[in-house]
Structures are given as structure tokens and as C-alpha cells.
Design an enzyme around this catalytic site. Sequence first.
Site, PDB file in Angstrom:
ATOM      1  N   HIS A  17      80.961  67.743  50.137  1.00 54.35           N
ATOM      2  CA  HIS A  17      81.513  69.029  50.587  1.00 54.35           C
ATOM      3  C   HIS A  17      80.537  70.180  50.386  1.00 54.35           C
ATOM      4  O   HIS A  17      80.954  71.330  50.246  1.00 54.35           O
ATOM      5  CB  HIS A  17      82.838  69.310  49.862  1.00 54.35           C
ATOM      6  CG  HIS A  17      83.957  68.440  50.325  1.00 54.35           C
ATOM      7  ND1 HIS A  17      84.822  68.794  51.349  1.00 54.35           N
ATOM      8  CD2 HIS A  17      84.335  67.204  49.930  1.00 54.35           C
ATOM      9  CE1 HIS A  17      85.691  67.826  51.545  1.00 54.35           C
ATOM     10  NE2 HIS A  17      85.422  66.845  50.691  1.00 54.35           N
ATOM     11  N   HIS A 104      86.884  54.995  41.322  1.00 54.37           N
ATOM     12  CA  HIS A 104      85.954  55.941  41.927  1.00 54.37           C
ATOM     13  C   HIS A 104      84.783  56.176  40.974  1.00 54.37           C
ATOM     14  O   HIS A 104      84.717  55.617  39.881  1.00 54.37           O
ATOM     15  CB  HIS A 104      86.663  57.269  42.224  1.00 54.37           C
ATOM     16  CG  HIS A 104      86.679  57.605  43.679  1.00 54.37           C
ATOM     17  ND1 HIS A 104      85.547  57.948  44.369  1.00 54.37           N
ATOM     18  CD2 HIS A 104      87.704  57.659  44.574  1.00 54.37           C
ATOM     19  CE1 HIS A 104      85.862  58.203  45.631  1.00 54.37           C
ATOM     20  NE2 HIS A 104      87.168  58.026  45.781  1.00 54.37           N
ATOM     21  N   ASP A 342      89.675  57.107  54.687  1.00 50.70           N
ATOM     22  CA  ASP A 342      89.758  55.950  55.574  1.00 50.70           C
ATOM     23  C   ASP A 342      90.692  54.903  54.970  1.00 50.70           C
ATOM     24  O   ASP A 342      90.519  54.530  53.806  1.00 50.70           O
ATOM     25  CB  ASP A 342      88.375  55.316  55.753  1.00 50.70           C
ATOM     26  CG  ASP A 342      87.440  56.181  56.577  1.00 50.70           C
ATOM     27  OD1 ASP A 342      87.554  56.135  57.804  1.00 50.70           O
ATOM     28  OD2 ASP A 342      86.617  56.899  55.986  1.00 50.70           O
TER      29      ASP A 342
END
Length: 407
Positions: A17, A104, A342
Amino acid sequence: MSTFGTLFRVTTYGESHCASVGCIVDGCPPGMPLANSDLQPQLTRRRPGQSNLTTPRNEADECALQSGVEAGVTLGTPIGLLVRNKDQRPHDYTETDHYPRPSHADWTYLLKYGIKASSGGGRSSARETIGRVAAGAIAERYLKLAYGVEIVGFVSSVGKIHMPQSAEDEDVDDENYLNLLRGITREKVDENLIRCPHEETAKLMEQRVLEAKEANDSIGGTVTCVIRKSPIGLGEPVFDKLEALLAHAMLSIPATKGFEIGSGFKGTEVAGSKHNDAFIKKENGELGTKTNRSGGIQGGISNGEDIYFKVAFKSPATISQEQSTAKYDGESGVLSTRGRHDPCVVPRAVPIVEAMAALVIMDAVLIQNSRRAAAASLPPLATPLPPSMSLPTKQQYQKAVDELVKE
């Protein structure tokens, strides 16, 4: 590290980002025609928001060449490539201030660096792969112009749904599957959203991804890739064998969990008498193999046959479900994720796999060409070598290369 390659070196930059992502490509030969339009098709195939099977984040991913190209021709100097982030929503990730997301990279990045990106996955995000795909498109353009190399990837499984590969349990080299590898094109692959060239299987795969999406869950899969018309002699034994370089490249892609080449793990289940690739004289007069269970590489060196391999991608870690987990301080809690993700990464992973394959072959070609150029500068040997040591001759090797260029 953020740099890949030895002579053809690619350095990617950017977080998921931040203002932009991109790469620097060093080592591209001069004099090659190159424009943004040569790179954009692969970036478009990789971009988010292209179908209901992918993340809804809407990024055009339009690339801009910044350096190393003048009048549409490469200068041989570093090529800078930039893609601006436009659809940023860092506020979707405030929960990561309190929770390391399950499976993650939040926790491991914090442990390693003592600091991490505050939104998205930072450098661990698949957004980083934009630079790889752009650089891979440059490498692929050179390989196509110089040698006629063709690189095609496709989705071969989603969850437990696999496209047909072998006719029988012990058949590791089904002719129909090898014929598919010999003739598959990107146009054929892109005929459906899931990017599987087997129509019946593709429909089942799409249904499985939509089921995961509707359940706010995710599912994994595999991508198969074939490299056709690769020059022979690529690979640097013993530690930089061509399959080792390919494995390194593929397992550096986010969400990858496995790699196999040629017959892969199935080749461990059959006897050597059934698995060996016998040598034959081919129609062009050159020596080749009757079968290709080795996947185009023997002893870590490309042998001129099609190189094919498979890459496994896990189910995406970020899902829109409440998950019981722990905060950074160890206190138990419930994490609710709000980002756009996704449900299955494999349709968008296809051009990434192709790009990394191109980077490996490009680097190996430059290394091998430098070796041959250095050897060609030596005076001829006074005593000819025995046949087993001198094949293929330089003339035979060059003939094979010339034939590829003509095609």
C-alpha cells in the site's frame, strides 16, 4: 534479499500500500526493441480485479519505463520500471496493530526487523510480484527474439480437482499430457477465467473457487509451466543446477509450498526401467530423448527437451472469517479481517510463474554464452579429444542455436 540473478539482475521494490511498486533490471543486452506495450500484457494478466475469482481490489497496473531505453531500444544500462498504486485502503488493516494474522508474515517480519509495514502484507504481499512480472517480460522478449523460447503456464489443479495427466497409476509420461505441453498457448490458457486448458476441469475449478469465496474462505492449487525451445547446456552444476535455480525462483513467490520437475514425486513410485529416458536420433539428426521424464534437465543441465515443472500454492492465509488467535501480547482474541483478498491465487499466479521461469533461463543463457565466448578465444587443441568428450561440437551446438533462431 530483494535482488535475483547473477548477470541478469532484478531488484524489486515497494510495499502493498505504498505509492508505487516496481523494479530495476540490470544486465539487459543493448539493442533490443522495448516499449511499455511489450510489458503490459503480462502485468494485465497478473493484475487484481480481473474477474469474480480474484480480489476485488481494482488496479490497472500500468507500467512506465523510467530508464535504460531510448528511441524504443535498450541501451544496456539499468532499466527502471514503475507501477503506481491507486486503489489503496490502508485503513482496512488496523486490526493488524493488535493481531498477527494467522499464517501471515506479520509476526515473522516483526521478529526479524523489529518493525513492519502497517498495512497489508508489506513486502510479503503478492503486490511485490509486479516488479518480477515486468522484469520477466523483458527477459522473455530477449529469449523469444534471440532463441525462439516459449514459456507457458496454466492452472493444473484447484483443491482436489486436477486436470487429467496420466492414463494409469504407473504412467508417468502420458502422451496426451505431453502433447498438451508441446502445443499449449497463452491464448488457449486464457480462454477461461481459471486459466486451465481442460474445459471440463476448468468449470469444476471455477465452481470450487466460488464456493470458497461464498463461504468467506480460500482454496489452494497448482500451476504447471513448460519452457519450449530452451538452449541446451544451461545450468551450473553442482549447486546451481537448472532445476535448483527454477525451484529457488518458484519458491520465492508468495504462497508457494512445493515444487516438482518432470515426473516429480510420481517418478519415485516406478522402477528405473520404466522411468529412464532412452536416447534416440531425432528427425533433425540431433541426439535427443525418447521420453522426457527428466523434464528437460539431466545432471542439472538443459538437454534441449521441453522443460516442465509444477508449483504448489497454498490456500490464501487472509480470509473474511472470524478466527480465534492471539494478540501480539499473547492474550487470546478473535480476529476479523476486512481487506480484499483472492479466494484462490493460482489464476493470477500463472504470469508470475512464467516471469520467474524467464528470469532463470535468461540469466542461465547469459552465463552459458559467456563461458562459450571465453572458450572460443582459446587456440585449438593440438590433440583432438575422443568422441565421448567432444560431443556436441561447437558447430553442432551453434547449428542447434541457429535452427531455433530461424524458427
